[in-house]
Design an enzyme around this catalytic site. Sequence first.
Site, PDB file in Angstrom:
ATOM      1  N   GLY A 335     -19.424  -0.837  11.739  1.00  8.75           N
ATOM      2  CA  GLY A 335     -17.916  -0.798  11.033  1.00  8.75           C
ATOM      3  C   GLY A 335     -17.600  -1.873  10.129  1.00  8.75           C
ATOM      4  O   GLY A 335     -16.555  -2.049   9.640  1.00  8.75           O
ATOM      5  N   HIS A 336     -18.699  -2.752   9.772  1.00  7.22           N
ATOM      6  CA  HIS A 336     -18.276  -4.047   8.728  1.00  7.22           C
ATOM      7  C   HIS A 336     -19.316  -3.739   7.779  1.00  7.22           C
ATOM      8  O   HIS A 336     -20.543  -3.279   7.755  1.00  7.22           O
ATOM      9  CB  HIS A 336     -18.847  -5.324   9.681  1.00  7.22           C
ATOM     10  CG  HIS A 336     -17.852  -5.327  10.765  1.00  7.22           C
ATOM     11  ND1 HIS A 336     -16.643  -5.906  10.658  1.00  7.22           N
ATOM     12  CD2 HIS A 336     -18.193  -5.587  12.076  1.00  7.22           C
ATOM     13  CE1 HIS A 336     -16.246  -5.995  12.025  1.00  7.22           C
ATOM     14  NE2 HIS A 336     -17.116  -5.661  12.905  1.00  7.22           N
ATOM     15  N   HIS A 380     -26.141 -12.449   6.100  1.00 11.13           N
ATOM     16  CA  HIS A 380     -27.134 -11.389   5.786  1.00 11.13           C
ATOM     17  C   HIS A 380     -27.888 -11.310   4.294  1.00 11.13           C
ATOM     18  O   HIS A 380     -27.560 -10.399   3.732  1.00 11.13           O
ATOM     19  CB  HIS A 380     -26.531 -10.026   6.055  1.00 11.13           C
ATOM     20  CG  HIS A 380     -27.497  -9.109   6.593  1.00 11.13           C
ATOM     21  ND1 HIS A 380     -28.234  -8.892   7.880  1.00 11.13           N
ATOM     22  CD2 HIS A 380     -28.131  -7.909   5.826  1.00 11.13           C
ATOM     23  CE1 HIS A 380     -28.725  -8.009   7.974  1.00 11.13           C
ATOM     24  NE2 HIS A 380     -29.052  -7.205   6.843  1.00 11.13           N
ATOM     25  N   ASP A 384     -34.248  -7.555   4.982  1.00  7.63           N
ATOM     26  CA  ASP A 384     -34.975  -7.471   6.474  1.00  7.63           C
ATOM     27  C   ASP A 384     -35.156  -8.590   6.803  1.00  7.63           C
ATOM     28  O   ASP A 384     -35.226  -9.567   6.230  1.00  7.63           O
ATOM     29  CB  ASP A 384     -35.926  -6.508   6.254  1.00  7.63           C
ATOM     30  CG  ASP A 384     -36.287  -6.106   7.874  1.00  7.63           C
ATOM     31  OD1 ASP A 384     -35.475  -6.250   8.680  1.00  7.63           O
ATOM     32  OD2 ASP A 384     -37.391  -5.642   7.998  1.00  7.63           O
ATOM     33  N   GLY A 385     -35.312  -8.949   8.018  1.00  5.62           N
ATOM     34  CA  GLY A 385     -35.698 -10.122   8.931  1.00  5.62           C
ATOM     35  C   GLY A 385     -34.507 -11.105   8.988  1.00  5.62           C
ATOM     36  O   GLY A 385     -34.953 -12.382   9.292  1.00  5.62           O
ATOM     37  N   THR A 389     -35.020 -14.738  10.859  1.00  6.99           N
ATOM     38  CA  THR A 389     -35.071 -15.979  10.288  1.00  6.99           C
ATOM     39  C   THR A 389     -33.953 -16.911  10.753  1.00  6.99           C
ATOM     40  O   THR A 389     -33.865 -17.929  10.936  1.00  6.99           O
ATOM     41  CB  THR A 389     -34.606 -15.456   8.846  1.00  6.99           C
ATOM     42  OG1 THR A 389     -35.690 -14.737   8.395  1.00  6.99           O
ATOM     43  CG2 THR A 389     -34.625 -16.946   7.981  1.00  6.99           C
ATOM     44  N   ARG A 391     -32.864 -16.870  14.083  1.00  6.34           N
ATOM     45  CA  ARG A 391     -33.195 -17.529  15.487  1.00  6.34           C
ATOM     46  C   ARG A 391     -34.574 -18.774  15.149  1.00  6.34           C
ATOM     47  O   ARG A 391     -34.329 -19.624  15.745  1.00  6.34           O
ATOM     48  CB  ARG A 391     -33.839 -16.488  15.947  1.00  6.34           C
ATOM     49  CG  ARG A 391     -32.999 -15.618  16.735  1.00  6.34           C
ATOM     50  CD  ARG A 391     -33.431 -14.494  17.638  1.00  6.34           C
ATOM     51  NE  ARG A 391     -34.194 -13.483  17.107  1.00  6.34           N
ATOM     52  CZ  ARG A 391     -33.889 -12.558  16.786  1.00  6.34           C
ATOM     53  NH1 ARG A 391     -32.480 -12.316  16.573  1.00  6.34           N
ATOM     54  NH2 ARG A 391     -34.653 -11.463  16.323  1.00  6.34           N
TER      55      ARG A 391
END
Length: 500
Positions: A335-336, A380, A384-385, A389, A391
Amino acid sequence: MCSVCEGSAEGLVTRKRTHSGGGRSAGSKRKWHRRMGGLSFLIFFVIGSLFSGLMFALLSYAPSYRSRVTPHYLPDGRFLQIADEARVLEPYLSAAVRLPDSLNGTPAGKQQQTARSNEQEALSSLKVAVEMKLMGKDDKALRLFQHAMALSPRHPEILTKYGEFLEHSQQDIVTADHYYYQALTVNPSHSEALANRQRTASIVEHLDQKRFERLDKKRDALSSVHALDAGLKRAEKEAYIQHIYHSVGIEGNTMSLAQTRSILETKMAVDGKSIDEHNEILGLDAAMKYINATLVNKNDFITLKDLLEIHRRVLGHVDPVEGGEFRRTQVYVGGHIPPGPGDLSILMSRFEGWLNAEQSFLMHPVRYAAMAHYKLVHIHPFSDGNGRTSRLLMNTLLMRAGYPPVIIQKQHRHKYYDYLQVANEGDIRPFVRFIADCTERTLDLYLWATSELSHPVPLLAQEEMGGAIGEREHGFGREGGSTVHEGSGTGDSIRIGTMW
């Protein structure tokens, strides 16, 4: 006059009359054409004027019309790009943007009716729960409180009363303080929540500080182990494989620990697994080798270029075109709506500034690393990734402070995402505590692997080994050789660095 002359004269008169009549007819036609041309011009002028007036009226009316109609900025649901990784809201952004009700499959009116019905039932359960608490029936009260929370998790009165129950009946002041905090997020003037928070805030802060002090002591104990200690070497090598296994597993990779180990050691494909799953492991392997070789002992700030280099390797085998590049499209998760691609440059510049600010360096390393993870995974910036990244960045910061890299187990992925969502709602402390708990479990495992005494097997080792202390699959045992080939290279272990 002769008859011939008379005939000629009459013919001449006749021709003159005929010519005169033809001239008058041609003149009439010319006048008629002139009149019709003028009439046509008038008609075209009138039509053009009417059309221009109509267009002006429509253009003048359109803005007021748009202002009264709710715009639909988003495409139809089937065209949305759904990302697989969690993100949270950035603290310095004003608010979350939610998808319109028209896209979630439930009419707004029905949602409101269901919410009112749930709230009424929740308040009824709350009333009975308070009565059960006063009667000393804590078990029944707990179930009723939990039922009320499930029905209306954002109601400030329910949050406050449940917090009071946890604080006084369950002696869980940390969770109680979190619920008081949430109640004040919904209603900042809630008197009971304010009074409770004033009482618990300092106590919880003291408990968090004691937790960090305990982590520092264990870190110092691990730092006293000689770098060439055989147990430490085995632990570092196994942690390297475990980190890759769990990090890709959180994102849905189905490789087992043994299969992950086989790919890293032999670079051979595993039957029955997709190419992407193989490439995710190889990409994380390349990124971790880069971190070990360049960033862990780098006596300088971590920059955007460093982050892009990490991401370039994370996606290097999966999507080399997108690796190391900011996304160029809008993505949607649940929902974001994360920041748009046009905002990424300024947001990442702010993030880099925060990452290298003096105030950030004054934080405890675990809090600092957890918050860096939280901020990056919300922005974000990549297609992708992002989770992997984030962590890796978190563990880079921890290793630069002398801590081992945190292993967030894949079986805890739902808890991991839940705490990110709690941070999304305004309270990052539970996520920081979760990372602190993961750090402590990892420290306990390192200390157990390097200890010559007979200590109980740490929880992380028990979960991975299924209770078999010397199991070769786990590789953390003090007895026997490592399951990782010694010739795999210096990059195939996670090294503990020092703070600059």
